[in-house]
Design an enzyme around this catalytic site. Structure first.
Site, PDB file in Angstrom:
ATOM      1  N   CYS A 101       0.834  -1.198   0.000  1.00  0.00           N
ATOM      2  CA  CYS A 101       0.000   0.000   0.000  1.00  0.00           C
ATOM      3  C   CYS A 101       0.877   1.261   0.000  1.00  0.00           C
ATOM      4  CB  CYS A 101      -0.980  -0.028   1.170  1.00  0.00           C
ATOM      5  SG  CYS A 101      -2.364   1.133   0.979  1.00  0.00           S
ATOM      6  N   HIS A 191      -3.656  -4.964   0.715  1.00  0.00           N
ATOM      7  CA  HIS A 191      -3.107  -5.467   1.983  1.00  0.00           C
ATOM      8  C   HIS A 191      -3.172  -6.990   2.027  1.00  0.00           C
ATOM      9  CE1 HIS A 191      -2.546  -1.701   4.291  1.00  0.00           C
ATOM     10  NE2 HIS A 191      -3.502  -1.245   3.502  1.00  0.00           N
ATOM     11  N   GLU A 193      -1.866  -8.854   4.282  1.00  0.00           N
ATOM     12  CA  GLU A 193      -1.788  -9.327   5.672  1.00  0.00           C
ATOM     13  C   GLU A 193      -3.141  -9.523   6.328  1.00  0.00           C
ATOM     14  OE1 GLU A 193      -1.170  -4.778   6.029  1.00  0.00           O
ATOM     15  OE2 GLU A 193      -1.066  -6.357   4.517  1.00  0.00           O
ATOM     16  N   ASP A 249      -0.287 -15.228  30.090  1.00  0.00           N
ATOM     17  CA  ASP A 249       0.980 -14.518  29.903  1.00  0.00           C
ATOM     18  C   ASP A 249       1.895 -14.622  31.120  1.00  0.00           C
ATOM     19  OD1 ASP A 249      -0.247 -13.817  27.551  1.00  0.00           O
ATOM     20  OD2 ASP A 249      -0.697 -11.772  28.173  1.00  0.00           O
ATOM     21  N   SER A 250       1.388 -14.234  32.288  1.00  0.00           N
ATOM     22  CA  SER A 250       2.234 -14.256  33.481  1.00  0.00           C
ATOM     23  C   SER A 250       2.591 -15.685  33.869  1.00  0.00           C
ATOM     24  CB  SER A 250       1.542 -13.543  34.647  1.00  0.00           C
ATOM     25  OG  SER A 250       0.335 -14.190  35.014  1.00  0.00           O
ATOM     26  N   SER A 251       1.699 -16.634  33.608  1.00  0.00           N
ATOM     27  CA  SER A 251       1.968 -18.030  33.960  1.00  0.00           C
ATOM     28  C   SER A 251       3.076 -18.612  33.092  1.00  0.00           C
ATOM     29  CB  SER A 251       0.693 -18.867  33.820  1.00  0.00           C
ATOM     30  OG  SER A 251      -0.308 -18.410  34.693  1.00  0.00           O
TER      31      SER A 251
END
EC number: 6.3.5.2
Length: 540
Positions: A101, A191, A193, A249-251
């Site tokens: 683009c 695009h 993607e 995420d934290s785990s």
């Protein structure tokens, strides 16, 4: 979330440890809202990719030594004064370049072509006609074929630079795809993607494989090994404290760090009283008994609910929860130090790549957008701690893949997203323990019904909401006046847009009946059929 002071400089921007070990593709960001999708598509091919704003592209290119470059889309016009441009040093470096683009337009103009303003903007689905063959199309599009793509542009290329040829056209873009095979330069007006370009991922794969010649050696197994070495090098013999939220995420971050440094890690799990049913027990069981990770479990629900009494504004809820989390976490860290384990030098958190990607402001220069975490924001400054962020190069789907690589149970790794403030923002209005208990039970029944129907993994996110209204009902021979539960389920690829999930009426009827029969305090159930936009996924 919100209650944070500024993120310390130690976490301001990507610093890939994959840079020396793997082939890489540099993505130059001109401000497109979907640039992250380019990186995700490239990584799906097993190639490490990193996004940098155009102002920093030249330095990043020298540091990364990428095997290829992609120029993203963007909202600017190359016809504007001081329009963003790709560094000429990159275009002269001899590596393959793909323009998307705006990336096509700036590439064409910088190399001697002509770009003009279109008579009208071309936005949405469009048909491409392939007029010639090229490496991007091999095995995907045939000469003479017509294919659907997603356009979003106003300007268009009207004269090709030397060495280029047009290989596709569209109604609003006579030169829609261009190719310079000798220099391995390719560019497209649409695009690839986004999911609205059905063959887009295949076109990007051809750029990675056939044009750049990359085979793809960036895997979660390789990432795991490299991350462990990086953590050990950073931490040495120091101690690390990690705040667990119960989320993926934290785990995953905690388990990865524990694999690297063992008993040098202590996790603190603060239960603020707004978790899903049995979530606290699940986290304690997983970390203490399955992984044998040192864990401090703090039930601070009374303190949180006391502070939230009378609070109805959703932003104030977030700020209150964030402030209290910092207070409780800091107090527990001091207790750990007082027990003779020594003060932790490092704070671990589950920062992901989208949290640290630098965004571009075309009016005020580059600006760094970093999502503040409701649970740990401000702690490094207050406690003089250094950050350990082993996931800061990964997208959410990659974190899940890493979790599977680390052996986390699928029922845990594949869980739907859950907001940091928890059920507080799924209970509009004032929060009480009674309301949370009702909501927790209703949500559990709903999710159980979804799992039994085999739909859980087909849905991006599903949850119940307890509405701040009561309605009249009849149960047995008596009149009831009880709460309304709203059900929400959406499909999405990235959370930026979402469609409501189209349950059949039989499922909704059975689920409503189960909730009303099993959850005391509810006599009516409704289903939310709002997409995003105009709505958001969460209610608050």
């Amino acid at each position: 979330m919100t209650a944070s002071s500024k993120t310390p400089a130690s976490s301001s921007g990507p610093s890939p440890h994959a840079a020396s070990a793997h082939d890489k593709i540099l993505i130059v960001d001109f401000g497109s809202q979907v640039t992250q999708l380019i990186a995700r598509r490239i990584r799906e091919e097993g190639v490490y990719s990193e996004i940098v704003p155009f102002q920093k592209a030249e330095a990043a290119f020298l540091e990364m030594k990428p095997k290829a470059v992609i120029l993203s889309g963007g909202p600017a016009s190359v016809l504007d004064k001081d329009a963003p441009a790709a560094p000429m040093s990159i275009l002269k470096a001899g590596v393959p370049v793909l323009g998307i683009c705006y990336g096509e337009q700036t590439m064409a103009q910088q190399l001697g072509g002509t770009v003009e303003a279109g008579h009208h903007r071309e936005f949405g689905r469009a048909a491409i006609e392939v007029t010639d063959t090229c490496a991007l199309f091999e095995g995907v599009w045939e000469k003479g074929g017509h294919y659907n793509v997603w356009m979003s542009h106003g300007d268009r290329v009207t004269k090709l630079p030397d060495g280029f040829r047009a290989v596709a056209k569209a109604q609003g873009s006579p030169i829609a795809v261009i190719a310079d095979d000798a220099r391995r330069f390719y560019a497209m007006q649409f695009h690839p993607e986004v999911v609205h370009t059905p063959d887009g991922a295949k076109l990007l794969r051809n750029f990675v494989r056939k044009v750049a010649g990359l085979t793809g050696d960036w895997t979660m197994r390789a990432f795991r090994e490299e991350a462990i070495e990086k953590i050990r090098a950073q931490v040495g013999k120091g101690r690390v404290i990690c705040g667990l939220s119960g989320g993926v995420d934290s785990s995953v971050a905690a388990i990865l760090i524990h694999e690297a440094i063992g008993e040098q890690l202590t996790c603190v799990f603060v239960d603020h009283g707004m978790l899903r049913k049995d979530e606290g027990k699940t986290v304690v069981e997983l970390f203490r008994h399955h992984y044998n990770i040192p864990l401090v479990h703090v039930d601070a629900s009374k303190q949180f609910l006391g502070e939230l009494a009378g609070v109805t504004d959703p932003e104030m809820k977030r700020k209150t929860i964030g402030r209290l989390f910092i207070d409780v976490f800091e107090a527990e860290a001091k207790k750990i130090a007082a027990l003779g384990k020594g003060s932790a030098e490092f704070l671990a958190q589950g920062t992901l790549y989208p949290d640290v990607i630098e965004s571009v402001s075309f009016t005020g220069g580059p600006s760094v957008t970093i999502k503040s975490h409701h649970n740990v924001g401000g702690l490094p400054d207050r406690m003089n701690m250094k950050l350990v962020e082993p996931l800061r190069e990964l997208f959410k789907d990659e974190v899940r893949a890493l979790g599977r690589e680390l052996g986390l149970p699928e029922i845990f790794v594949g869980r739907h997203p859950f907001p940091g403030p928890g059920l507080a923002i799924r209970c509009p209005g004032e929060i009480t323990r009674e309301k949370l208990d009702i909501l927790r039970e209703a949500d559990a029944v709903y999710i159980d019904q979804i799992r039994k129907a085999g739909l859980y993994d087909k849905i991006w996110q599903a949850f119940a909401v307890l509405l701040p209204v009561k309605t009249v009902g009849v149960m047995g021979d008596g009149r009831t006046y009880e709460y309304v539960v709203g059900l929400r389920a959406v499909t999405s690829t990235d959370g930026m847009t979402a469609d409501f999930y189209a349950f059949d009426a039989t499922f909704l009827g059975a689920t409503a009946t189960s909730i009303i029969n099993e959850v005391k305090g509810v006599n009516r159930v409704v289903y939310d059929v709002t997409s995003k936009p105009p709505g958001t996924i969460e209610w608050e």
